[in-house]
Design an enzyme around this catalytic site. Structure first.
Site, PDB file in Angstrom:
ATOM      1  N   CYS A  45       3.354  -1.919   2.937  1.00 16.08           N
ATOM      2  CA  CYS A  45       1.981  -2.305   2.609  1.00 16.08           C
ATOM      3  C   CYS A  45       1.741  -2.253   1.105  1.00 16.08           C
ATOM      4  O   CYS A  45       1.013  -3.082   0.560  1.00 16.08           O
ATOM      5  CB  CYS A  45       0.990  -1.420   3.357  1.00 16.08           C
ATOM      6  SG  CYS A  45       1.126  -1.608   5.160  1.00 16.08           S
ATOM      7  N   THR A  46       2.374  -1.305   0.450  1.00 13.81           N
ATOM      8  CA  THR A  46       2.254  -1.209  -1.002  1.00 13.81           C
ATOM      9  C   THR A  46       2.929  -2.406  -1.668  1.00 13.81           C
ATOM     10  O   THR A  46       2.356  -3.027  -2.574  1.00 13.81           O
ATOM     11  CB  THR A  46       2.849   0.109  -1.507  1.00 13.81           C
ATOM     12  OG1 THR A  46       2.111   1.196  -0.929  1.00 13.81           O
ATOM     13  CG2 THR A  46       2.784   0.214  -3.024  1.00 13.81           C
TER      14      THR A  46
END
Length: 144
Positions: A45-46
């Site tokens: 997600c980062t």
């Protein structure tokens, strides 16, 4: 199964990372990149968020809105944005209503799916095979 191209995007109203009320209708007339992701501050997600961050100027130049959605709360989104310098809006979906409306509910988290919503509020592109590190570039390429 994600919603399909040609479907009218489900309307929603929720809070953003700053506690402001945001509705999809606020962006009528603009192209909206609505990307769902499982969890703030996790590796994939980062990478995905950083991809949008690193290409954000291009999205702005094309007058496109980027909105990230997960089931995380406002405090989590605020911390995530600050930690990685994310310039776009993150939307809360604590109760899962948006993820359910967009058919990306993974059972307590949002599946990684991106919708491009055209200026008329219709889904014009769906990406359910997201490559997190290059996702923002992949979205731009799909739009031509």
């Amino acid at each position: 199964m994600a919603l399909t191209v040609g479907t009218t995007a489900p309307q929603f109203t929720t809070l953003d990372d700053q506690g402001n009320t945001v509705s999809l209708s606020d962006f009528a007339g603009k192209i909206v990149v609505l990307y769902f992701y499982p969890k703030d501050d996790t590796p994939g997600c980062t990478k995905q968020a950083q991809s949008f961050r690193d290409n954000y100027t291009t999205y702005q130049e094309k007058d496109m809105v980027v909105l990230g959605v997960s089931r995380d709360d406002q405090a989590s989104h605020t911390k995530f944005k600050e930690k990685y310098g994310l310039p776009f809006t993150l939307l809360t979906d604590v109760d899962g209503a948006i993820t359910q409306a967009y058919d990306v509910d993974g059972g307590g988290y949002a599946k990684r799916v991106t919708y491009i919503i055209d200026a008329n509020g219709v889904i014009s592109h769906v990406d359910a095979a997201v490559q997190t590190a290059t996702h923002a570039e992949d979205v731009l390429a799909s739009l031509g």
